[in-house]
Design a protein around this motif. Structure first.
Motif, mmCIF file in Angstrom:
data_model
loop_
_atom_site.group_PDB
_atom_site.id
_atom_site.type_symbol
_atom_site.label_atom_id
_atom_site.label_comp_id
_atom_site.label_asym_id
_atom_site.label_seq_id
_atom_site.Cartn_x
_atom_site.Cartn_y
_atom_site.Cartn_z
ATOM 1 N N ILE A 197 49.268 28.354 45.471
ATOM 2 C CA ILE A 197 49.210 29.503 44.567
ATOM 3 C C ILE A 197 49.425 29.032 43.131
ATOM 4 O O ILE A 197 50.329 28.234 42.849
ATOM 5 N N GLY A 198 48.585 29.521 42.223
ATOM 6 C CA GLY A 198 48.670 29.101 40.825
ATOM 7 C C GLY A 198 49.112 30.185 39.868
ATOM 8 O O GLY A 198 49.551 29.899 38.752
ATOM 9 N N LYS A 199 48.999 31.447 40.300
ATOM 10 C CA LYS A 199 49.380 32.564 39.431
ATOM 11 C C LYS A 199 50.092 33.609 40.279
ATOM 12 O O LYS A 199 49.690 33.866 41.417
ATOM 13 N N ARG A 200 51.149 34.193 39.718
ATOM 14 C CA ARG A 200 51.956 35.162 40.458
ATOM 15 C C ARG A 200 51.069 36.247 41.066
ATOM 16 O O ARG A 200 50.231 36.839 40.379
ATOM 17 N N ALA A 201 51.251 36.486 42.369
ATOM 18 C CA ALA A 201 50.424 37.450 43.089
ATOM 19 C C ALA A 201 51.306 38.506 43.729
ATOM 20 O O ALA A 201 52.115 38.208 44.605
ATOM 21 N N ARG A 202 51.157 39.715 43.256
ATOM 22 C CA ARG A 202 51.879 40.846 43.819
ATOM 23 C C ARG A 202 50.896 41.996 43.980
ATOM 24 O O ARG A 202 50.311 42.472 43.005
ATOM 25 N N ALA A 203 50.653 42.397 45.242
ATOM 26 C CA ALA A 203 49.752 43.516 45.552
ATOM 27 C C ALA A 203 48.361 43.303 44.966
ATOM 28 O O ALA A 203 47.771 44.210 44.385
ATOM 29 N N VAL A 204 47.817 42.080 45.135
ATOM 30 C CA VAL A 204 46.477 41.802 44.641
ATOM 31 C C VAL A 204 45.448 42.226 45.682
ATOM 32 O O VAL A 204 45.733 42.323 46.877
ATOM 33 N N SER A 205 44.238 42.466 45.227
ATOM 34 C CA SER A 205 43.140 42.821 46.120
ATOM 35 C C SER A 205 42.435 41.558 46.585
ATOM 36 O O SER A 205 42.509 40.506 45.927
ATOM 37 N N PRO A 206 41.702 41.615 47.700
ATOM 38 C CA PRO A 206 40.923 40.448 48.121
ATOM 39 C C PRO A 206 39.947 39.980 47.041
ATOM 40 O O PRO A 206 39.737 38.769 46.884
ATOM 41 N N GLY A 207 39.393 40.910 46.294
ATOM 42 C CA GLY A 207 38.444 40.543 45.249
ATOM 43 C C GLY A 207 39.064 39.752 44.112
ATOM 44 O O GLY A 207 38.359 39.017 43.408
ATOM 45 N N ASP A 208 40.362 39.894 43.915
ATOM 46 C CA ASP A 208 41.047 39.177 42.835
ATOM 47 C C ASP A 208 41.804 37.948 43.329
ATOM 48 O O ASP A 208 42.414 37.238 42.530
ATOM 49 N N ALA A 209 41.770 37.690 44.626
ATOM 50 C CA ALA A 209 42.652 36.681 45.206
ATOM 51 C C ALA A 209 42.365 35.278 44.684
ATOM 52 O O ALA A 209 43.295 34.498 44.430
ATOM 53 N N TYR A 210 41.101 34.918 44.503
ATOM 54 C CA TYR A 210 40.785 33.552 44.069
ATOM 55 C C TYR A 210 41.368 33.246 42.689
ATOM 56 O O TYR A 210 41.635 32.089 42.369
ATOM 57 N N ASP A 211 41.554 34.267 41.869
ATOM 58 C CA ASP A 211 42.139 34.050 40.545
ATOM 59 C C ASP A 211 43.581 33.559 40.630
ATOM 60 O O ASP A 211 44.119 33.057 39.634
ATOM 61 N N HIS A 212 44.196 33.703 41.794
ATOM 62 C CA HIS A 212 45.598 33.321 41.977
ATOM 63 C C HIS A 212 45.749 31.970 42.682
ATOM 64 O O HIS A 212 46.864 31.569 43.003
ATOM 65 N N ILE A 213 44.644 31.276 42.915
ATOM 66 C CA ILE A 213 44.681 29.980 43.598
ATOM 67 C C ILE A 213 44.594 28.856 42.576
ATOM 68 O O ILE A 213 43.711 28.853 41.710
#
Length: 292
Positions: free
Chosen positions: A123-139
């Motif tokens: 994980i590269g960016k804090r992820a709280r209640a993210v959608s599947p469509g936004d998930a790659y932005d947090h890797i």
């Protein structure tokens, strides 16, 4: 980029691996600092032949989140139905070791130690209640993992001791490098393999995940916050030792190699700790080494 944590002359460093050479990065001091701040480090002047350094675990995660039974063939070999939603468990940060470090256990605790090759997501960016469509932005990137498991603790203890079975010291080899997200075009098209003493035990592909990475990140982040430097283990394909006929578990002196296409291979040798030496055995991770 293929990023590594390595030691040269007793100093831990972070670098980029290109072919057989490692280029030390001017900063950061640890891989977790890089993950938190992003890819803004410059290349230092110093470079090292890879055979002159010791490669360590790429980073010491804050959390290690595992997903059970995420491949249909693995669920089938265990005699279980594929789960209707992700089966989530945790491994402990103190279980992390790097390439070439020994996997160790005491026979008084477990005698059924098993392998599980897995693709790890950093994980590269804090992820709280993210959608599947936004998930790659947090890797931030991907690593190779071996989810070592004590099957007798997992299967035969009252209630099923998953954290005890999977969280023991040395039970989470990670490595050999951290490959940044942009260098893996499709994380759901990567070959996975495990060999023990050179014999192929697992031979699968991430395309067969039941729950894909964006769905796993979304599912987990709805329940707890994923922080930069956390690692999500995405499950293992068929071929674990427990499912062999007869069952095949790791033994003292065995060499286990796990690999993921596009990232690399990692080898560890197994060591059964004699009871007389158990109290003197070193911890897998010391307080300073945890910031790789």
């Amino acid at each position: 980029m293929k990023l590594v944590t390595f030691t040269y002359r007793k100093r831990r460093r972070v670098g980029e691996m290109i072919d057989d050479t490692i280029y030390e990065l001017a900063w950061p001091d640890t891989m977790r600092q890089m993950v938190r701040r992003g890819l803004t480090a410059g290349r230092a002047y110093e470079r090292f032949p890879i055979d002159q350094v010791d490669i360590e675990a790429p980073l010491q995660p804050g959390k290690i989140i595992g997903i059970g039974l995420n491949y249909g063939d693995h669920a089938a070999e265990t005699g279980k139905q594929p789960p209707a939603e992700p089966l989530v468990f945790a491994k402990l940060p103190s279980s992390v070791i790097g390439p070439d470090e020994p996997i160790m256990w005491r026979p008084a605790i477990t005698q059924q130690v098993d392998w599980e090759v897995e693709l790890g997501v950093v994980i590269g960016k804090r992820a709280r209640a993210v959608s599947p469509g936004d998930a790659y932005d947090h890797i931030f990137g991907y690593i190779v993992a071996n989810d070592i498991t004590a099957r007798d603790l997992q299967d035969n203890s009252p209630g099923g001791q998953w954290i005890s079975a999977k969280g023991m010291d040395t039970f989470c080899p990670l490595g050999p490098c951290l490959v940044t997200r942009s260098d893996i075009e499709d994380p759901h098209a990567l070959a996975l393999k495990t060999t023990v003493n050179g014999a192929v035990m697992q031979d699968g592909n991430t395309r067969d995940m039941l729950f894909k990475i964006p769905d796993l990140i979304a599912y987990c982040s709805q329940r707890f916050t994923l922080e930069p430097g956390d690692v999500l283990l995405t499950g293992t394909p068929a071929g674990v030792g427990r499912a062999k006929n007869p069952p095949r578990f790791l033994a003292d002196g065995d060499t286990v190699t796990v690999s993921v296409e596009g990232i690399g291979a990692m080898t560890n040798t197994c060591r059964v700790i004699a009871e007389a030496a158990a109290e003197a055995a070193p911890a897998a991770v010391d307080s300073d080494a945890g910031e790789g």
